[in-house]
Design an enzyme around this catalytic site. Structure first.
Site, PDB file in Angstrom:
ATOM      1  N   LYS A 123      34.015  39.081  43.244  1.00 21.57           N
ATOM      2  CA  LYS A 123      34.941  39.287  42.025  1.00 21.57           C
ATOM      3  C   LYS A 123      35.034  37.788  41.345  1.00 21.57           C
ATOM      4  O   LYS A 123      35.336  36.796  41.948  1.00 21.57           O
ATOM      5  CB  LYS A 123      36.321  39.676  42.328  1.00 21.57           C
ATOM      6  CG  LYS A 123      37.313  39.492  41.235  1.00 21.57           C
ATOM      7  CD  LYS A 123      38.724  40.072  41.790  1.00 21.57           C
ATOM      8  CE  LYS A 123      39.865  39.739  40.786  1.00 21.57           C
ATOM      9  NZ  LYS A 123      41.089  40.176  41.145  1.00 21.57           N
ATOM     10  N   ASP A 163      42.751  35.004  35.448  1.00 22.21           N
ATOM     11  CA  ASP A 163      43.484  36.406  35.338  1.00 22.21           C
ATOM     12  C   ASP A 163      44.937  36.053  34.981  1.00 22.21           C
ATOM     13  O   ASP A 163      45.856  35.763  35.716  1.00 22.21           O
ATOM     14  CB  ASP A 163      43.600  36.844  36.716  1.00 22.21           C
ATOM     15  CG  ASP A 163      44.373  38.198  36.880  1.00 22.21           C
ATOM     16  OD1 ASP A 163      44.734  38.840  35.815  1.00 22.21           O
ATOM     17  OD2 ASP A 163      44.541  38.905  38.028  1.00 22.21           O
ATOM     18  N   LYS A 181      51.140  38.442  33.381  1.00 21.01           N
ATOM     19  CA  LYS A 181      51.830  38.099  34.757  1.00 21.01           C
ATOM     20  C   LYS A 181      52.938  36.817  34.475  1.00 21.01           C
ATOM     21  O   LYS A 181      52.936  36.529  33.481  1.00 21.01           O
ATOM     22  CB  LYS A 181      50.823  37.032  35.681  1.00 21.01           C
ATOM     23  CG  LYS A 181      49.911  37.935  36.215  1.00 21.01           C
ATOM     24  CD  LYS A 181      48.782  37.020  37.159  1.00 21.01           C
ATOM     25  CE  LYS A 181      47.700  37.788  37.846  1.00 21.01           C
ATOM     26  NZ  LYS A 181      48.272  38.520  38.911  1.00 21.01           N
ATOM     27  N   ASP A 237      40.965  33.233  40.724  1.00 21.23           N
ATOM     28  CA  ASP A 237      40.687  34.552  40.824  1.00 21.23           C
ATOM     29  C   ASP A 237      39.167  34.767  40.826  1.00 21.23           C
ATOM     30  O   ASP A 237      38.563  36.138  40.790  1.00 21.23           O
ATOM     31  CB  ASP A 237      41.171  35.531  39.743  1.00 21.23           C
ATOM     32  CG  ASP A 237      41.670  36.749  40.135  1.00 21.23           C
ATOM     33  OD1 ASP A 237      41.688  37.116  41.583  1.00 21.23           O
ATOM     34  OD2 ASP A 237      42.014  37.855  39.310  1.00 21.23           O
ATOM     35  N   ARG A 293      39.440  45.573  40.338  1.00 26.81           N
ATOM     36  CA  ARG A 293      38.772  46.500  40.843  1.00 26.81           C
ATOM     37  C   ARG A 293      38.057  47.310  39.793  1.00 26.81           C
ATOM     38  O   ARG A 293      37.104  47.936  39.997  1.00 26.81           O
ATOM     39  CB  ARG A 293      39.974  47.610  41.266  1.00 26.81           C
ATOM     40  CG  ARG A 293      40.899  48.137  40.335  1.00 26.81           C
ATOM     41  CD  ARG A 293      42.221  48.801  41.048  1.00 26.81           C
ATOM     42  NE  ARG A 293      43.109  47.795  41.511  1.00 26.81           N
ATOM     43  CZ  ARG A 293      44.131  47.857  42.304  1.00 26.81           C
ATOM     44  NH1 ARG A 293      44.802  49.283  42.356  1.00 26.81           N
ATOM     45  NH2 ARG A 293      44.937  47.061  42.622  1.00 26.81           N
TER      46      ARG A 293
HETATM   47  N1  BES Z   1      44.275  38.635  41.224  1.00 28.36           N
HETATM   48  C1  BES Z   1      45.248  39.481  41.347  1.00 28.36           C
HETATM   49  C2  BES Z   1      45.440  39.559  42.992  1.00 28.36           C
HETATM   50  C3  BES Z   1      46.128  38.032  43.539  1.00 28.36           C
HETATM   51  C4  BES Z   1      47.363  37.979  43.429  1.00 28.36           C
HETATM   52  C5  BES Z   1      45.192  37.032  44.077  1.00 28.36           C
HETATM   53  C6  BES Z   1      47.882  36.639  44.148  1.00 28.36           C
HETATM   54  C7  BES Z   1      45.742  35.973  44.607  1.00 28.36           C
HETATM   55  C8  BES Z   1      46.909  35.829  44.354  1.00 28.36           C
HETATM   56  C9  BES Z   1      45.023  40.641  40.974  1.00 28.36           C
HETATM   57  O1  BES Z   1      44.001  41.144  39.930  1.00 28.36           O
HETATM   58  C10 BES Z   1      46.336  41.357  40.656  1.00 28.36           C
HETATM   59  O2  BES Z   1      46.974  40.890  39.875  1.00 28.36           O
HETATM   60  N2  BES Z   1      46.708  42.307  41.443  1.00 28.36           N
HETATM   61  C11 BES Z   1      47.869  43.007  41.119  1.00 28.36           C
HETATM   62  C12 BES Z   1      47.685  44.761  41.377  1.00 28.36           C
HETATM   63  C13 BES Z   1      48.871  45.483  40.946  1.00 28.36           C
HETATM   64  C14 BES Z   1      48.945  45.227  39.647  1.00 28.36           C
HETATM   65  C15 BES Z   1      48.471  46.919  41.076  1.00 28.36           C
HETATM   66  C16 BES Z   1      48.828  42.557  42.478  1.00 28.36           C
HETATM   67  O3  BES Z   1      48.383  42.555  43.583  1.00 28.36           O
HETATM   68  O4  BES Z   1      49.851  42.621  42.184  1.00 28.36           O
HETATM   69 ZN    ZN Z   2      42.857  39.365  39.335  1.00 27.49          ZN
HETATM   70 ZN    ZN Z   3      45.064  40.721  37.992  1.00 26.46          ZN
END
Ligand code: BES
Ligand code: ZN
Ligand code: ZN
Length: 441
Positions: free
Chosen positions: A203, A208, A215, A226, A289
């Protein structure tokens, strides 16, 4: 850092002791270091401790005597002396530049292995720690291209238009609103009579922001990390080529920037992935994903025959909640393969554990309007529902060859831990190189 297999009487000798009244002690021409235990990791930690201590001394050369744990001490020293100073206007030079090692049976090969793997890990850290403005998708393409040139790796890339032509609509949707176009990179290490073949998919979200499902400010900071999965794949490719491992390794980097713009993909959009499955977007922050779905599908069409397919990704915040910041979570359908990775983790010094899929969680990524939803319908077990989502893009015949590595915790930690500095740790590199080494036998 140079490691030199040669005696040197002038260099400051580093000596490890189980019993010592202090953590570390500098006497005339000697550094005494306290060992907190006798596991391999204790020697890595002691190596790191030496380097943190010597950072503030004026010693440029140290020497190590005979030690059965040489490999771990050196690894702790090489990883522990990493500093990220790229953006400092007056970067401080690390004082120690040479480590002398007493020669002995097998020492040369140990030194070479440790040096290659630690440098690949530190190289990965450099990529991850680089700011998003510089290390955007094109920046990553450049790094991969340069590595390919110097390391005799095959390199190819698809630009955004070509991704569209390849029906990678989920991938393209994620990066569409960014002024830095998305790209896919393929790097190949192809020995003539390879024992096994593995595909690695990383990835590579160079930023992000969350997209329209933006966010919160505090959660956005650090999201340059990311791209850690793709960066780890680059580091692994560097190591396998330098070690000339007799395994075919093909790396795919899914590179995109998740931003906000008039052209952003939206919650409520329905995307048609490369394999024909339709995905309801419920949250644009579950973008990794989507990029991986298409990259996994593409990789399986591109290289039809292989023994293993791993993806490495900072996929879910829930992974960090579940097992803390220091541990990689792995998931898959093959228990033997999972145990094999756990062994590689243990051997490499990286922490890794598994979580089990189940049929009930599988139902949580269904959608009333599409084949799948990009988020689970509950927040419970959301690292698993993310893994199950990826599984939908693994062909039936490849299910038992697949592992998902969620490195969201250890990839980037905002405080030093063990022999890791603030920031990127290069999570995945040592563990997966160890796994690939085990395939040579
Ligand atoms: N890149 C993030 C996941 C992440 C969070 C990596 C903290 C490292 C530290 C990912 O793309 C994301 O934002 N995932 C969300 C998914 C949710 C919206 C279903 C998450 O984990 O909150
Ligand atoms: Zn991400
Ligand atoms: Zn994300």
């Amino acid at each position: 850092m140079k490691i030199i297999v040669q005696n040197n009487k002038k260099a400051v000798k580093v000596i490890f002791r189980k019993k010592l009244d202090r953590e570390i002690k500098l006497t005339k021409n000697r550094v005494l270091v306290k060992l907190d235990g006798s596991e391999n990791e204790d020697f890595r930690l002691a190596g790191g401790k030496v380097m943190n201590f010597l950072e503030n001394e004026k010693i440029s050369a140290i020497s190590l005597g005979k030690n059965s744990k040489l490999k771990y001490i050196l690894e702790g020293m090489l990883l522990g002396s990493y500093r990220f100073t790229k953006y400092k206007s007056k970067p401080k030079k690390f004082p120690v530049t040479k480590i002398f090692v007493q020669s002995g049976k097998g020492v040369k090969s140990i030194v070479q292995q440790v040096q290659v793997i630690s440098e690949a890990t530190n190289f990965t850290k450099d990529i991850i720690n680089s700011m998003p403005q510089e290390m955007n998708p094109q920046g990553m393409v450049k790094v991969a291209k340069t590595l390919a040139k110097t390391h005799n790796l095959k390199f190819s890339t698809l630009n955004q238009k070509q991704l569209e032509n390849e029906n990678m609509n989920a991938f393209v949707a994620v990066g569409r609103s960014s002024s830095n176009p998305s790209a896919l990179v393929k790097l190949s290490h192809k020995p003539k009579s390879a024992k096994k073949k593995i595909l690695l998919i990383g990835k590579g979200l160079t930023y992000d922001s969350g997209g329209l499902s933006l966010k919160p400010a505090d959660a956005m900071t650090t999201m340059k990390s990311d791209k850690s999965g793709a960066s780890a794949v680059i580091g692994i490719m560097k190591a396998v080529s330098e070690l000339n491992l007799n395994v075919e390794v093909i790396g795919y980097l899914g590179l995109a920037e998740n931003m906000v713009g008039g052209d952003s993909y939206k919650p409520d959009d329905i995307l048609v992935a490369r394999n024909g499955k339709t995905i309801e977007v419920r949250n644009t922050d579950a973008e990794g994903r989507l990029v991986l779905a298409d990259t996994l599908a593409y990789a399986q069409d591109d290289e039809v025959k292989f023994d293993y397919i791993f993806n490495i990704a900072t996929l879910t915040g829930a992974a960090v909640v579940a097992v803390g910041e220091y541990t990689t979570l792995t998931m898959g359908h093959n228990d033997k393969l999972k145990s094999k990775l756990l062994k590689s983790g243990e051997k490499s010094g990286e922490l890794v554990t598994t979580l089990p899929f189940n049929r009930y969680l599988e139902q949580k990524i269904s959608s009333p309007v599409a084949d799948l939803s990009n988020t689970g319908s509950t927040r419970y077990g959301s690292s698993l529902t993310a893994g199950l989502f990826l599984s939908e893009f693994i062909k039936k015949k490849n299910k038992s060859k697949w592992l998902h590595l969620d490195i969201a915790g250890p990839a980037y930690v905002e405080s030093a831990w063990g022999y890791n500095q603030f920031g990127a740790s290069g999570a995945g590199v040592r563990m997966v190189v160890e796994f690939i080494k085990s395939l040579e036998k």
